[in-house]
Design a protein around this motif. Structure first.
Motif, PDB file in Angstrom:
ATOM      1  N   LYS A 270       0.898  -1.331  -0.155  1.00  0.00           N
ATOM      2  CA  LYS A 270       0.312  -0.141  -0.074  1.00  0.00           C
ATOM      3  C   LYS A 270       0.798   1.249  -0.004  1.00  0.00           C
ATOM      4  O   LYS A 270       0.672   2.367  -0.808  1.00  0.00           O
ATOM      5  CB  LYS A 270      -0.926   0.018   1.281  1.00  0.00           C
ATOM      6  N   ILE A 271       1.797   1.234   0.864  1.00  0.00           N
ATOM      7  CA  ILE A 271       2.755   2.397   0.957  1.00  0.00           C
ATOM      8  C   ILE A 271       3.614   2.619  -0.148  1.00  0.00           C
ATOM      9  O   ILE A 271       3.833   3.818  -0.856  1.00  0.00           O
ATOM     10  CB  ILE A 271       3.798   2.382   2.286  1.00  0.00           C
ATOM     11  N   SER A 272       4.245   1.568  -0.661  1.00  0.00           N
ATOM     12  CA  SER A 272       5.236   1.733  -1.629  1.00  0.00           C
ATOM     13  C   SER A 272       4.724   1.475  -3.255  1.00  0.00           C
ATOM     14  O   SER A 272       5.525   2.017  -4.238  1.00  0.00           O
ATOM     15  CB  SER A 272       6.348   0.927  -1.652  1.00  0.00           C
ATOM     16  N   GLY A 273       3.608   0.720  -3.485  1.00  0.00           N
ATOM     17  CA  GLY A 273       3.131   0.367  -4.473  1.00  0.00           C
ATOM     18  C   GLY A 273       4.002  -0.912  -5.403  1.00  0.00           C
ATOM     19  O   GLY A 273       3.654  -1.210  -6.191  1.00  0.00           O
ATOM     20  N   ARG A 274       4.726  -1.633  -4.449  1.00  0.00           N
ATOM     21  CA  ARG A 274       5.615  -2.661  -4.860  1.00  0.00           C
ATOM     22  C   ARG A 274       5.290  -3.804  -3.785  1.00  0.00           C
ATOM     23  O   ARG A 274       5.078  -3.513  -2.899  1.00  0.00           O
ATOM     24  CB  ARG A 274       6.975  -2.165  -4.925  1.00  0.00           C
ATOM     25  N   ASP A 275       5.584  -4.897  -4.468  1.00  0.00           N
ATOM     26  CA  ASP A 275       5.774  -6.233  -3.453  1.00  0.00           C
ATOM     27  C   ASP A 275       7.197  -5.960  -2.754  1.00  0.00           C
ATOM     28  O   ASP A 275       8.022  -5.418  -3.401  1.00  0.00           O
ATOM     29  CB  ASP A 275       5.824  -7.279  -4.296  1.00  0.00           C
ATOM     30  N   ILE A 276       7.274  -6.508  -1.503  1.00  0.00           N
ATOM     31  CA  ILE A 276       8.265  -6.385  -0.879  1.00  0.00           C
ATOM     32  C   ILE A 276       9.457  -7.157  -1.484  1.00  0.00           C
ATOM     33  O   ILE A 276      10.706  -6.923  -1.612  1.00  0.00           O
ATOM     34  CB  ILE A 276       8.330  -7.141   0.638  1.00  0.00           C
ATOM     35  N   GLU A 277       9.160  -8.465  -2.376  1.00  0.00           N
ATOM     36  CA  GLU A 277       9.986  -9.196  -3.214  1.00  0.00           C
ATOM     37  C   GLU A 277      10.675  -8.165  -4.289  1.00  0.00           C
ATOM     38  O   GLU A 277      12.174  -8.255  -4.442  1.00  0.00           O
ATOM     39  CB  GLU A 277       9.482 -10.325  -4.000  1.00  0.00           C
ATOM     40  N   ASP A 278       9.953  -7.385  -4.912  1.00  0.00           N
ATOM     41  CA  ASP A 278      10.568  -6.468  -5.647  1.00  0.00           C
ATOM     42  C   ASP A 278      11.491  -5.487  -5.143  1.00  0.00           C
ATOM     43  O   ASP A 278      12.488  -5.295  -5.899  1.00  0.00           O
ATOM     44  CB  ASP A 278       9.400  -5.757  -6.732  1.00  0.00           C
ATOM     45  N   SER A 279      11.205  -4.968  -4.135  1.00  0.00           N
ATOM     46  CA  SER A 279      11.997  -4.051  -3.339  1.00  0.00           C
ATOM     47  C   SER A 279      13.397  -4.806  -2.845  1.00  0.00           C
ATOM     48  O   SER A 279      14.385  -4.068  -2.990  1.00  0.00           O
ATOM     49  CB  SER A 279      11.081  -3.457  -2.337  1.00  0.00           C
ATOM     50  N   ILE A 280      13.283  -5.833  -2.560  1.00  0.00           N
ATOM     51  CA  ILE A 280      14.569  -6.565  -2.019  1.00  0.00           C
ATOM     52  C   ILE A 280      15.419  -6.834  -3.121  1.00  0.00           C
ATOM     53  O   ILE A 280      16.704  -6.571  -3.287  1.00  0.00           O
ATOM     54  CB  ILE A 280      14.195  -7.879  -1.331  1.00  0.00           C
ATOM     55  N   LYS A 281      14.870  -7.119  -4.495  1.00  0.00           N
ATOM     56  CA  LYS A 281      15.405  -7.427  -5.645  1.00  0.00           C
ATOM     57  C   LYS A 281      16.214  -6.234  -6.228  1.00  0.00           C
ATOM     58  O   LYS A 281      17.337  -5.951  -6.846  1.00  0.00           O
ATOM     59  CB  LYS A 281      14.738  -8.036  -6.562  1.00  0.00           C
ATOM     60  N   ARG A 282      15.556  -4.836  -5.826  1.00  0.00           N
ATOM     61  CA  ARG A 282      16.107  -3.580  -6.379  1.00  0.00           C
ATOM     62  C   ARG A 282      16.915  -3.225  -5.324  1.00  0.00           C
ATOM     63  O   ARG A 282      18.067  -2.480  -6.047  1.00  0.00           O
ATOM     64  CB  ARG A 282      14.836  -2.694  -6.505  1.00  0.00           C
TER      65      ARG A 282
END
Length: 291
Positions: free
Chosen positions: A186-198
């Motif tokens: 909700k906050i980031s507009g991304r899945d946590i998985e995507d953020s970890i990969k980035r």
């Protein structure tokens, strides 16, 4: 042993529980005065031998054995460290640490710290403390705060505060993390998985993804793990053997169903196509059939 009947070995060991196999070992020693694993080790070879000997080990002894092999010698099998430490319960981690000390007269934490470094090492050490909350309680307010702090530690800043990811992912219980991940989306507009990969790379990325994906029964990650083991340039037998031996009597039915849903093929057909001989036969028995 005068000759070896592999079919009998497969029929017995692939259809018994871990506890029953320990009873078989004890009965064999009483009857002939020799250790069954030692006798089989002298008669069997290759991956079939590895499966058979793995099945004869109690679960924490097998985990300790796999971790020792992952650490000793030249190089480190980081994937093995991640797979075991990110998927076991607190009690299982405590048991495997004790077995590691008993079997090898070495401290597992010291060995891991000697073979890994940086934040990856710190995450593994955190998992080794066996301190994860294992309740099912979800603190809604804390989940929102955790999600906000993860966002501020990664996507919202230049550089990444990796410690915050460690603090949340290695400590919170599974139900709470699922809520955190929902709030994070909700906050980031991304899945946590995507953020970890980035935000991460290498072994640190792998271990944080594993912690995020593993549920208490290991089902979520097992199909992907097994797919890695049986696709590409030949089979990665070490992964295949480890998962089949350690999960056969725990959640193989669930793993098979998830594997079929993810890949449109049965786990049975994958194993059948990538292995051969008695090795294939015992894995297929552990798999438990086509469906």
């Amino acid at each position: 042993m005068l000759g070896t009947n592999e079919a009998t070995i497969i029929e017995i060991l692939a259809h018994r529980t871990i506890a029953q196999r320990q009873s078989i070992k004890e009965a064999f020693k009483r009857s002939v005065g020799k250790d069954l694993p030692d006798e089989l080790r002298s008669e069997l070879t290759g991956n079939f031998e590895k499966v058979v000997l793995g099945l004869l080990m109690p679960a924490p002894v097998y985990d300790a054995y796999e971790l020792r092999n992952a650490i000793k010698g030249a190089g480190t099998d980081e994937a093995c460290l991640i797979e075991i430490l990110a998927s076991r319960t607190n009690d299982e981690i405590r048991a495997l640490r004790t077995c590691y000390k008993t079997e090898y007269d070495r401290d597992l934490e010291e060995d891991i710290c000697g073979d890994t470094s940086g934040m990856f090492c710190r995450v593994l050490v955190s998992l080794l403390t066996a301190g994860r909350d294992e309740s099912t309680t979800v603190n809604e307010v804390q989940a929102v705060q955790d999600a906000k702090e993860l966002y501020e530690a990664g996507e919202a800043r230049w550089g990444t505060d990796e410690v915050k990811f460690l603090t949340v992912l290695c400590v919170r219980n599974r139900n709470h993390l699922l809520q955190v991940f929902e709030e994070y989306r909700k906050i980031s507009g991304r899945d946590i998985e995507d953020s970890i990969k980035r935000e991460m790379s290498g072994c640190l990325e792998d271990v944080l993804l594993a912690i995020g994906e593993y549920d208490p029964h290991f089902v979520n990650h097992s199909p992907a793990l097994l797919s890695c083991a049986v696709q590409g340039l030949g089979t990665t037998d070490s992964i295949l053997i480890r998962v089949m031996v350690s999960r056969a009597e725990i959640d193989m039915v669930d793993i098979k169903a998830e594997f079929l849903k993810m890949y449109g093929k049965t786990l049975y057909s994958f194993i059948k196509g990538d292995t051969s001989g008695d090795y294939r036969k015992i894995l297929l028995e552990l798999c438990g059939g086509e469906k």
